[in-house]
Design an enzyme around this catalytic site. Structure first.
Site, PDB file in Angstrom:
ATOM      1  N   ASN A   1      -7.314  -3.044   8.856  1.00 29.19           N
ATOM      2  CA  ASN A   1      -6.486  -1.820   8.964  1.00 29.19           C
ATOM      3  C   ASN A   1      -7.351  -0.860   9.767  1.00 29.19           C
ATOM      4  O   ASN A   1      -8.417  -0.450   9.308  1.00 29.19           O
ATOM      5  CB  ASN A   1      -6.197  -1.322   7.559  1.00 29.19           C
ATOM      6  CG  ASN A   1      -5.339  -0.080   7.482  1.00 29.19           C
ATOM      7  OD1 ASN A   1      -5.316   0.555   6.436  1.00 29.19           O
ATOM      8  ND2 ASN A   1      -4.634   0.285   8.529  1.00 29.19           N
TER       9      ASN A   1
ATOM     10  N   GLN B   1      -3.984   4.214  11.954  1.00 32.30           N
ATOM     11  CA  GLN B   1      -4.049   5.620  11.585  1.00 32.30           C
ATOM     12  C   GLN B   1      -5.227   6.323  12.281  1.00 32.30           C
ATOM     13  O   GLN B   1      -6.231   5.678  12.593  1.00 32.30           O
ATOM     14  CB  GLN B   1      -4.229   5.805  10.057  1.00 32.30           C
ATOM     15  CG  GLN B   1      -2.961   5.614   9.242  1.00 32.30           C
ATOM     16  CD  GLN B   1      -2.721   4.153   8.874  1.00 32.30           C
ATOM     17  OE1 GLN B   1      -3.659   3.362   8.685  1.00 32.30           O
ATOM     18  NE2 GLN B   1      -1.447   3.792   8.776  1.00 32.30           N
TER      19      GLN B   1
ATOM     20  N   ASN C   1      -0.417   8.679  10.887  1.00 32.68           N
ATOM     21  CA  ASN C   1       0.030   7.351  11.302  1.00 32.68           C
ATOM     22  C   ASN C   1       0.157   7.277  12.822  1.00 32.68           C
ATOM     23  O   ASN C   1       0.242   8.318  13.490  1.00 32.68           O
ATOM     24  CB  ASN C   1       1.399   7.043  10.671  1.00 32.68           C
ATOM     25  CG  ASN C   1       1.316   6.719   9.205  1.00 32.68           C
ATOM     26  OD1 ASN C   1       0.423   6.014   8.756  1.00 32.68           O
ATOM     27  ND2 ASN C   1       2.253   7.257   8.436  1.00 32.68           N
TER      28      ASN C   1
ATOM     29  N   CYS D   1      -4.721   7.594   2.381  1.00 31.55           N
ATOM     30  CA  CYS D   1      -5.008   6.315   3.044  1.00 31.55           C
ATOM     31  C   CYS D   1      -6.227   5.702   2.362  1.00 31.55           C
ATOM     32  O   CYS D   1      -7.318   6.288   2.421  1.00 31.55           O
ATOM     33  CB  CYS D   1      -5.268   6.526   4.526  1.00 31.55           C
ATOM     34  SG  CYS D   1      -5.689   5.004   5.409  1.00 31.55           S
TER      35      CYS D   1
ATOM     36  N   ASN E   1      -7.785   2.442   2.683  1.00 26.26           N
ATOM     37  CA  ASN E   1      -8.789   1.804   3.542  1.00 26.26           C
ATOM     38  C   ASN E   1      -9.525   2.865   4.360  1.00 26.26           C
ATOM     39  O   ASN E   1     -10.728   2.763   4.611  1.00 26.26           O
ATOM     40  CB  ASN E   1      -8.114   0.801   4.493  1.00 26.26           C
ATOM     41  CG  ASN E   1      -7.646  -0.452   3.767  1.00 26.26           C
ATOM     42  OD1 ASN E   1      -8.311  -0.935   2.856  1.00 26.26           O
ATOM     43  ND2 ASN E   1      -6.498  -0.963   4.155  1.00 26.26           N
TER      44      ASN E   1
ATOM     45  N   ASN F   1       0.724   8.925  -1.571  1.00 23.12           N
ATOM     46  CA  ASN F   1       1.761   8.494  -0.636  1.00 23.12           C
ATOM     47  C   ASN F   1       2.683   7.520  -1.360  1.00 23.12           C
ATOM     48  O   ASN F   1       2.310   6.896  -2.330  1.00 23.12           O
ATOM     49  CB  ASN F   1       1.130   7.875   0.615  1.00 23.12           C
ATOM     50  CG  ASN F   1       0.283   6.651   0.307  1.00 23.12           C
ATOM     51  OD1 ASN F   1      -0.119   6.405  -0.834  1.00 23.12           O
ATOM     52  ND2 ASN F   1      -0.004   5.859   1.328  1.00 23.12           N
TER      53      ASN F   1
ATOM     54  N   ARG G   1       4.749   2.593   6.083  1.00 19.25           N
ATOM     55  CA  ARG G   1       5.495   3.730   6.646  1.00 19.25           C
ATOM     56  C   ARG G   1       4.754   4.228   7.885  1.00 19.25           C
ATOM     57  O   ARG G   1       3.556   4.441   7.838  1.00 19.25           O
ATOM     58  CB  ARG G   1       5.582   4.845   5.606  1.00 19.25           C
ATOM     59  CG  ARG G   1       6.225   6.120   6.059  1.00 19.25           C
ATOM     60  CD  ARG G   1       6.272   7.181   4.973  1.00 19.25           C
ATOM     61  NE  ARG G   1       4.933   7.607   4.562  1.00 19.25           N
ATOM     62  CZ  ARG G   1       4.724   8.656   3.752  1.00 19.25           C
ATOM     63  NH1 ARG G   1       5.745   9.366   3.267  1.00 19.25           N
ATOM     64  NH2 ARG G   1       3.489   8.998   3.415  1.00 19.25           N
TER      65      ARG G   1
ATOM     66  N   CYS H   1      -3.626  -2.747   3.375  1.00 19.02           N
ATOM     67  CA  CYS H   1      -3.223  -1.381   3.027  1.00 19.02           C
ATOM     68  C   CYS H   1      -3.886  -1.046   1.695  1.00 19.02           C
ATOM     69  O   CYS H   1      -3.558  -1.660   0.668  1.00 19.02           O
ATOM     70  CB  CYS H   1      -1.699  -1.285   2.925  1.00 19.02           C
ATOM     71  SG  CYS H   1      -1.102   0.362   2.465  1.00 19.02           S
ATOM     72  N   GLY H   2      -4.809  -0.093   1.701  1.00 20.52           N
ATOM     73  CA  GLY H   2      -5.572   0.220   0.491  1.00 20.52           C
ATOM     74  C   GLY H   2      -4.720   0.836  -0.600  1.00 20.52           C
ATOM     75  O   GLY H   2      -4.723   0.380  -1.753  1.00 20.52           O
ATOM     76  N   THR H   3      -3.947   1.865  -0.240  1.00 16.86           N
ATOM     77  CA  THR H   3      -3.066   2.460  -1.260  1.00 16.86           C
ATOM     78  C   THR H   3      -1.988   1.464  -1.666  1.00 16.86           C
ATOM     79  O   THR H   3      -1.544   1.463  -2.816  1.00 16.86           O
ATOM     80  CB  THR H   3      -2.394   3.738  -0.733  1.00 16.86           C
ATOM     81  OG1 THR H   3      -1.746   3.474   0.528  1.00 16.86           O
ATOM     82  CG2 THR H   3      -3.392   4.871  -0.588  1.00 16.86           C
TER      83      THR H   3
HETATM   84  N1  LIG Z   1       1.146   4.306   6.215  1.00 14.58           N
HETATM   85  C1  LIG Z   1       0.712   5.086   5.042  1.00 14.58           C
HETATM   86  C2  LIG Z   1      -0.634   5.792   5.336  1.00 14.58           C
HETATM   87  C3  LIG Z   1      -1.789   4.791   5.510  1.00 14.58           C
HETATM   88  C4  LIG Z   1      -2.033   3.987   4.262  1.00 14.58           C
HETATM   89  C5  LIG Z   1      -2.871   2.716   4.435  1.00 14.58           C
HETATM   90  N2  LIG Z   1      -3.399   2.450   5.738  1.00 14.58           N
HETATM   91  C6  LIG Z   1      -3.944   2.627   3.353  1.00 14.58           C
HETATM   92  O1  LIG Z   1      -4.990   1.974   3.577  1.00 14.58           O
HETATM   93  O2  LIG Z   1      -3.705   3.157   2.244  1.00 14.58           O
HETATM   94  C7  LIG Z   1       1.786   6.134   4.697  1.00 14.58           C
HETATM   95  O3  LIG Z   1       2.545   6.522   5.595  1.00 14.58           O
HETATM   96  O4  LIG Z   1       1.823   6.552   3.535  1.00 14.58           O
END
Ligand SMILES: N[C@H](CCC[C@H](N)C(=O)O)C(=O)O
Length: 276
Positions: A13, A46, A66, A75, A77, A159, A211, A219-221
């Protein structure tokens, strides 16, 4: 003017990380889209902006954009790359830092083995907190997408996330269903769509259609939200190994009211500067 940046990634990511403390940074959504373009710009999932905190009890402020130009709340990661960046750039000599985000404070801690653990805060589970339009709160909600209906668990890590369980992530219809979930009208602020395969009570495989960025290698979250969803569904224990297409994360969650802890790597690929 020239903009200095680091190109980094957390399990594939990928990010452009910018010091907004020692340089003045003004980025419009259009400029962000240009910089994020993998053919015409630098390319990133991002862009992460490092700023001074608003509250002096914290160390930094963390803004996340984003590649479609939208600014978002969190975010995961990126948080690991954030602490590696401020350490490498000598913006701090602390190993654990308090970082303000649009929705709360996170605490990344840089370990001597190079891994980073992030306290991602307490997940929010009520429909209104996601936000998700529903008659009430429930562990799963049926969501009509095209001619199908999938059961999603909704989780906010700051998020929004909608997580469904699939038999096999390799054959999951991520490209088809991901965009439909992302822009579903019941998510007023759109949503990240997680597709989780339960391997056992301590292990999952996960793909996320993000998103504002599309499917990412990790995607960490999304990993945090998937583990929370699996525990809420009674299918996972409190410590889970999450296999993403870009590599593995370790996630821990003690249940409602407790924070989610995420541990994983962060990599600096190169540093550069660009005329903006
Ligand atoms: N696309 C996500 C933000 C980046 C999250 C992702 N890259 C992570 O590692 O959590 C959003 O619009 O909420």
């Amino acid at each position: 003017m020239k903009l200095k940046f680091s190109k980094m990634h957390g399990l594939g990511n990928d990010f452009v990380v910018v010091d907004g403390i020692r340089q003045t940074v003004g980025l419009t959504p259009e400029r962000l889209r240009q910089l994020g373009d993998r053919h015409l710009g630098i390319g990133f999932d991002q862009l992460l902006l490092v700023e001074a905190p608003h509250d002096g009890t914290n160390d930094f402020r963390y803004r996340i954009f984003n590649n479609d130009g939208s600014e978002v709340e969190q975010c995961g990661n990126g948080a690991r790359c954030f602490v590696k960046f401020v350490t490498e750039q000598k913006l701090t000599n602390k190993r654990a830092i308090r970082v303000e985000t649009a929705k709360g404070v996170i605490v990344p801690e840089y370990h001597s083995n190079g891994l980073i653990t992030v306290d991602m805060g307490v997940p929010r589970l009520k429909s209104l907190e996601i936000p998700f339009i529903a008659d009430g709160d429930a562990i799963t909600h049926p969501l009509a997408i095209g001619d199908d209906s999938i059961d999603v668990t909704v989780v906010s890590m700051g998020n929004p996330h909608a997580v469904c369980v699939v038999n096999n992530v390799d054959s999951a219809p991520v490209a088809q269903q991901g965009p439909l979930v992302e822009s579903h009208p019941r998510f007023p602020e759109k949503v990240n769509a997680g597709f989780m395969q339960i391997v056992n009570r301590g292990e999952i495989r996960l793909r996320v259609y993000e998103r504002g960025a599309g499917e990412t290698l990790a995607c960490g979250t999304g990993a945090c939200a998937a583990v929370v969803a699996g525990i809420q569904r009674g299918q996972l224990d409190s410590r889970v190994l999450v296999h993403t297409r870009g590599g593995d994360l370790n996630i821990e969650w003690g249940g409602p009211g407790h924070p989610v802890k995420m541990t994983g790597p962060a990599v600096t690929v190169f540093t550069g500067e660009i005329e903006i």
